[in-house]
Motif scaffolding. Sequence first.
Motif, short mmCIF file in Angstrom:
data_model
loop_
_atom_site.label_atom_id
_atom_site.label_comp_id
_atom_site.label_asym_id
_atom_site.label_seq_id
_atom_site.Cartn_x
_atom_site.Cartn_y
_atom_site.Cartn_z
N ILE A 178 0.85 -1.22 0.05
CA ILE A 178 -0.01 0.07 0.18
C ILE A 178 0.88 1.24 -0.12
O ILE A 178 1.86 1.38 0.99
N THR A 179 0.51 2.23 -0.88
CA THR A 179 1.35 3.52 -0.97
C THR A 179 0.45 4.49 -0.43
O THR A 179 -0.72 4.92 -1.22
N VAL A 180 0.80 5.37 0.46
CA VAL A 180 -0.27 6.26 0.95
C VAL A 180 0.42 7.75 0.60
O VAL A 180 1.73 7.99 1.07
N SER A 181 -0.01 8.56 0.18
CA SER A 181 0.31 9.85 -0.09
C SER A 181 -0.44 10.75 0.61
O SER A 181 -1.56 10.99 0.31
N LEU A 182 0.20 11.64 1.44
CA LEU A 182 -0.45 12.65 2.34
C LEU A 182 -0.45 13.87 1.68
O LEU A 182 0.36 14.11 0.59
N ARG A 183 -1.56 14.83 1.88
CA ARG A 183 -1.60 15.88 1.10
C ARG A 183 -0.57 16.93 1.46
O ARG A 183 0.04 16.74 2.61
N PRO A 184 0.00 17.58 0.52
CA PRO A 184 1.35 18.47 0.67
C PRO A 184 1.04 19.31 2.02
O PRO A 184 2.06 19.77 2.69
N ASP A 185 -0.14 19.73 2.34
CA ASP A 185 -0.32 20.82 3.21
C ASP A 185 -0.67 20.07 4.70
O ASP A 185 -0.98 20.65 5.52
N CYS A 186 -0.49 18.78 4.52
CA CYS A 186 -0.66 17.91 5.85
C CYS A 186 0.30 18.50 6.88
O CYS A 186 1.42 18.44 6.63
N LEU A 187 -0.51 19.06 8.05
CA LEU A 187 0.56 19.49 9.21
C LEU A 187 0.58 18.69 10.27
O LEU A 187 1.88 18.51 10.84
N LEU A 188 -0.21 17.55 10.41
CA LEU A 188 0.25 16.53 11.33
C LEU A 188 0.51 15.18 10.99
O LEU A 188 -0.36 14.23 10.73
N MET A 195 -3.14 7.28 12.52
CA MET A 195 -4.39 6.91 11.99
C MET A 195 -4.64 5.72 11.04
O MET A 195 -5.32 4.99 10.98
N VAL A 196 -3.69 5.89 9.94
CA VAL A 196 -3.59 5.00 8.83
C VAL A 196 -3.20 3.56 9.24
O VAL A 196 -3.82 2.44 9.24
N PHE A 197 -2.21 3.56 10.40
CA PHE A 197 -1.91 2.19 11.00
C PHE A 197 -2.90 1.50 11.83
O PHE A 197 -3.35 0.62 11.86
N GLU A 198 -3.64 2.46 12.52
CA GLU A 198 -4.68 2.11 13.17
C GLU A 198 -5.80 1.22 12.55
O GLU A 198 -6.24 0.20 12.67
N VAL A 199 -5.97 1.90 11.39
CA VAL A 199 -7.08 1.21 10.56
C VAL A 199 -6.43 -0.19 9.93
O VAL A 199 -7.24 -1.14 9.99
N LEU A 200 -5.11 -0.13 9.78
CA LEU A 200 -4.63 -1.13 9.22
C LEU A 200 -4.58 -2.43 10.22
O LEU A 200 -4.75 -3.47 10.00
N GLU A 201 -4.21 -1.95 11.18
CA GLU A 201 -4.25 -2.98 12.35
C GLU A 201 -5.47 -3.65 12.85
O GLU A 201 -5.48 -4.76 13.28
N LYS A 202 -6.48 -3.15 12.52
CA LYS A 202 -7.87 -3.45 12.73
C LYS A 202 -8.24 -4.50 11.76
O LYS A 202 -9.07 -5.24 12.22
N ASN A 203 -7.59 -4.47 10.76
CA ASN A 203 -8.01 -5.40 9.55
C ASN A 203 -7.00 -6.15 8.98
O ASN A 203 -7.38 -7.14 8.36
N GLY A 204 -6.09 -6.29 9.91
CA GLY A 204 -5.01 -7.20 9.43
C GLY A 204 -3.48 -6.86 10.29
O GLY A 204 -3.37 -6.48 11.21
N GLU A 205 -2.55 -7.32 9.42
CA GLU A 205 -1.08 -7.10 9.97
C GLU A 205 -0.21 -6.50 9.28
O GLU A 205 -0.25 -6.78 8.02
N VAL A 206 0.41 -5.37 10.02
CA VAL A 206 1.35 -4.72 8.88
C VAL A 206 2.71 -5.46 9.00
O VAL A 206 3.43 -5.65 10.11
N LYS A 241 -11.16 2.25 3.05
CA LYS A 241 -10.80 2.67 4.66
C LYS A 241 -9.82 3.58 4.96
O LYS A 241 -9.89 4.32 5.81
N ILE A 242 -8.84 3.51 4.20
CA ILE A 242 -7.57 4.21 4.40
C ILE A 242 -7.80 5.85 3.81
O ILE A 242 -7.54 6.59 4.44
N SER A 243 -8.75 5.68 2.73
CA SER A 243 -9.00 6.88 2.06
C SER A 243 -9.81 7.76 3.02
O SER A 243 -9.81 9.07 3.06
N LYS A 244 -10.41 7.38 4.05
CA LYS A 244 -11.34 8.00 4.78
C LYS A 244 -10.65 8.83 5.94
O LYS A 244 -11.12 9.66 6.59
N VAL A 245 -9.17 8.55 6.28
CA VAL A 245 -8.35 9.39 7.07
C VAL A 245 -8.33 10.79 6.46
O VAL A 245 -8.02 10.80 5.19
#
Lengths: 685, 147
Positions: A178-188, A195-206, A241-245
């Motif tokens: 999975i390749t996740v790109s944050l918005r360039p103006d993302c501050l946190l 949050m992404v990891f939380e989603v992932l860990e609920k659904n499987g294993e990283v 699910k990840i896109s919802k973050v």
Amino acid sequence: MEMNQQYLDMFIEESKEHLQTCSDYLLELEKNPDDLSIVNEIFRSAHTLKGMAATMGFEDLADLTHKMENVLDAIRNEKIAVNSNILDVVFESVDHLEAMIMDIAGGGGGKRDVSGIVSKLMAIEAGEQLPQNNPATKETAADVAMEEVSSESQLVYDEYDITVIQQSKEQGFNVYEITVSLRPDCLLKAARVFMVFEVLEKNGEVLKSFPTVENLEEEQFDQTFQVAFITKVSQEEIQEKISKVSEIDHVVVVPLTDDMIKKTGKGAIASKEQLQNEIHMDSKQDKKTEAAKKEAKTAIHNSHSKTIRVSIERLDILMNLFEELVIDRGRLQSIAAEAKHPELTETVERMSRTMGDLQNIVLTMRMVPIETVFNRFPKMVRSLSRELNKKIKLEITGAETELDRTVIDEIGDPLVHLIRNSVDHGIESPEVRKAKGKPEEGTVTLRAYHSGNYVFIEIEDDGAGINKEKVLKKAIERGIVTKESAQTLTDKQINELIFEPGFSTAEKITDISGRGVGLDVVKSTIQALGGAISIESQEDVGTIFSIQLPLTLSIISAMLVKIEDEIYAIPISSIIETSIIQKSDILNAHNQKVIDFRGKVVPLIFLEEIFEVPRNEKHEDGCHSVVIVRKGEKLAGLVVDSFIGQQEIVLKSLGNYLKNIFAISGATILGNGQVALIIDINALM
Amino acid sequence: MVVSEQDIIKVIVFQLADKEYAIPVSHVQGIEKMIHITRVPGTERFVKGVINLRGVVTPIIDLRERFGLPPAEKTESVRIIIVQLDGMEAGFIVDSANDVLDISADSIEPQPEVVGAIEEPFISGVSKIGNRLLILLHLDKVLNLPD
């Protein structure tokens, strides 16, 4: 909009840090104009600042930073050679940027007329015949961006990983990259990663991530990160699910094939080797800069690794709650002492010890290194010395010394004043110094260190020192001392005269210091903080201003004393000892009652008279209880009815309504819930 | 009939000697029973000292003394009304706290000039509710120390 408000504080705080980095490195660059790695650091900070400013909608700020960045870029690409004039303009831009940030911090819109400085920056840029510079930067920036967005796998799998992946597949799990790109103006960024990891860990294993989880947590990545993920959930579902973050630009989920595992594995290893070689060669070529860079990096790394930002407000609340506890502890202690219940006493004692530890932690949490005040001085001294045509080197030691936040906030202005004073009045012009046989370059040393319950800050210069005759003449002219009393003053006392209100010895009044308002204000500010300032000076050798400050302002040790049925607190820091004296020991000297204390004549101060304590009946017995206190070298004996004992007390203000009460510096709350007043020794002597 | 909120003022009514006074509820932080007051030396006579109000050191003003009334006997009904104005907190010692009332802004009249009492400069107006006469106070004038 409310999002903006929420991030505003963070923006201001970080902008200040980036500006500080800029000025630190600019000073560094001035010393080593050929070291382009320094320019890179400045460029990086400026670039981040520009990005943040643009995101927050502060266009003037972003615009000026952009112009500054162009100049830096030209320097970086060796299109412009660094010289003092260019640095002056860049410094000036940083000053403007600082002013804008201050404006924003004060609730303003960060607007400022910067056309002057902008045209200067443009002139530098264009003056070196670099009209192509602008598009060029954009292009390279775009290149970098392209690289960042490309979703080529960066993940490297070792044998163990491969086994796990294969076994998972056999058991019917799906394995995705999975390749996740944050918005360039993302501050946190770290928060989004979490949050992404939380989603992932609920659904499987990283299985793996690039960069590593630690680096992700420390925001050590640009906008994109990759993970290898083992799950039973479908490709579409996980993508959704990840896109919802929030603040995520896009997510790419691809099933991991055996081909990919092998290919990426090899490629990555190759590139790794290459990288190592490169580093190796680099270090051979330019060991020095590399080492310096590394040092700087690790320093940054260290300071970032294990800290969190907590708002001062929360720390203040914590402090207040803790103060309440300290009051209750006092109360419990007195109850336990009265009840004489062994188990209760033991528990209270245990609790007191824990409270002591807790107190240390709470107090140290509020401690801030004095660096935050000191680090603006190099730039200030630089510009002052250029303005005055003097050569001055500023040396700083002990910047890591910690002080209570409240003190830090207040100490800046007095220090600015003292340093300006040293630069302006202390250090002589290069010609004069040469004639005196001193090095042309003067040195101002700023020193901070701990000692006991105090922090000392010293400002030392190797300049002209204080001319005692001049000081005396001036003091007599201004009516601060009379001619007669001037004869009896010691050298130290003469030096102290410069702290008197309405005193200024500069023959020429400059912009920088010396309007006759100043050193007395410095003195009163420091005294208001519970500190003291002293001065040592030798003509033609130099001057040392020494400031003594309490470590903390909120909880102090005090001696409780009783007069009739009123209880007062005397800070332990000013007490030398307590003693009981016989009435017959009291002597009279010039209408002043004095005692002989270890061979010294010490005046007595009767607190019941100073505080007009109402007496039910005349207090008559043969002896007095006396607290011997000290202010500088002066001693005095405070006469009270009886001593109660030593206690930790919480300083409280008397509020806005009761201001300037004579000889009372504040109040505290006793174990029984009543208020006791704290005696201000400085006012009594 | 609906009366708009602006027209109604909620006030705390308290007793001093034989008169009833009122302070808008918006300025009142709380009403406390008499507790130990620590005298602060070198202050005005009407400043009785400071109390510990849940950890905040709060100055206390004796309103009788402030208005030049004779001191009262100490009774169980004596209260301290904690007021705040422009971030400044202080407590007023009063004979008793009587009531919380809604008074309409229309019912407030300027102080009749003939009264001529010592507290006159502190009075912002009077309001008649039935047969009760409430004296409204200028808090800033009561708090400001004479210069």
